[in-house]
Design a protein around this motif. Structure first.
Motif, PDB file in Angstrom:
ATOM      1  N   ASN A   1       0.856  -1.186   0.000  1.00  0.00           N
ATOM      2  CA  ASN A   1       0.000   0.000   0.000  1.00  0.00           C
ATOM      3  C   ASN A   1       0.892   1.236   0.000  1.00  0.00           C
ATOM      4  OD1 ASN A   1      -2.085   1.793   0.222  1.00  0.00           O
ATOM      5  ND2 ASN A   1      -2.374   1.475   2.406  1.00  0.00           N
TER       6      ASN A   1
ATOM      7  N   GLU B   1       1.664   5.149  -0.324  1.00  0.00           N
ATOM      8  CA  GLU B   1       0.983   6.413  -0.067  1.00  0.00           C
ATOM      9  C   GLU B   1       1.837   7.556  -0.589  1.00  0.00           C
ATOM     10  OE1 GLU B   1       0.485   6.534   4.125  1.00  0.00           O
ATOM     11  OE2 GLU B   1      -1.063   4.997   4.148  1.00  0.00           O
TER      12      GLU B   1
ATOM     13  N   ASP C   1       6.890   4.667   0.541  1.00  0.00           N
ATOM     14  CA  ASP C   1       5.949   5.671   0.076  1.00  0.00           C
ATOM     15  C   ASP C   1       6.594   6.556  -0.982  1.00  0.00           C
ATOM     16  OD1 ASP C   1       4.068   4.781   1.927  1.00  0.00           O
ATOM     17  OD2 ASP C   1       4.806   6.131   3.481  1.00  0.00           O
TER      18      ASP C   1
ATOM     19  N   LYS D   1      -0.282  13.293   2.106  1.00  0.00           N
ATOM     20  CA  LYS D   1      -0.489  13.474   3.535  1.00  0.00           C
ATOM     21  C   LYS D   1       0.732  14.185   4.108  1.00  0.00           C
ATOM     22  CE  LYS D   1      -0.094   9.850   6.088  1.00  0.00           C
ATOM     23  NZ  LYS D   1      -0.268   8.563   6.754  1.00  0.00           N
TER      24      LYS D   1
END
Length: 163
Positions: free
Chosen positions: A29, A31, A69, A155
């Motif tokens: 995952n 990000e 990430d 983020k």
């Protein structure tokens, strides 16, 4: 192991409860993370960014997979170097010709392209193999606050909270 009275002592471990989980490329995952380099010390910033790009801050870290990430660094022109590193530190490269050794100071690099200082520091902390070359594509460094990655909804991360 045998004890007196012919009692055999054995511990039984359930083999299914101790499986090591190895992440696969499909399971990762990734990000988008935004880091502000304003008034950050270069080496500390670079080590934390390299850790995020590598994925070492995630519980499913796997050494041979890109599980980190995508990191966006803004305000690259406002980093700090401690001591006299602006003038005493040297970046050395060779042109490949005899006598082609060239040196530059961070001050010279900052005048030409401020993003290269951060990129060089982070790339030096990544592995020197094919995976490291792929990981370099996950770093995006920009001068000033503006960046073209608003669509990814990055983020914002406070580097003081990361160990």
């Amino acid at each position: 192991m045998y004890l007196t009275n012919n009692l055999k002592v054995r511990t039984k471990v359930d083999s299914n409860s101790y499986k090591t989980i190895s992440a696969k490329k499909e399971d990762v995952n990734k990000e988008w993370v935004l880091v502000d380099a304003k008034n950050e010390v270069l080496g500390r910033l670079a080590s934390k960014v390299a850790k995020m790009i590598r994925g070492k801050n995630k519980p499913n870290f796997t050494p041979h997979i890109d599980c980190g990430d995508n990191v966006i660094v803004v305000n690259a022109d406002q980093i700090r170097l401690t001591g006299k590193k602006w003038t005493d530190k040297e970046y050395v490269h060779n042109t490949g010709h005899p006598g082609g050794k060239r040196t530059r100071t961070p001050k010279d690099l900052m005048e030409k392209d401020p993003t290269r200082i951060i990129k060089k520091a982070v790339y030096g902390m990544l592995p020197k193999n094919r995976l490291g070359t792929k990981l370099q594509k996950n770093l995006f460094v920009y001068v000033g606050e503006e960046h073209p990655h608003e669509a990814q909804k990055p983020k914002k991360i406070n580097l003081k909270e990361i160990k």
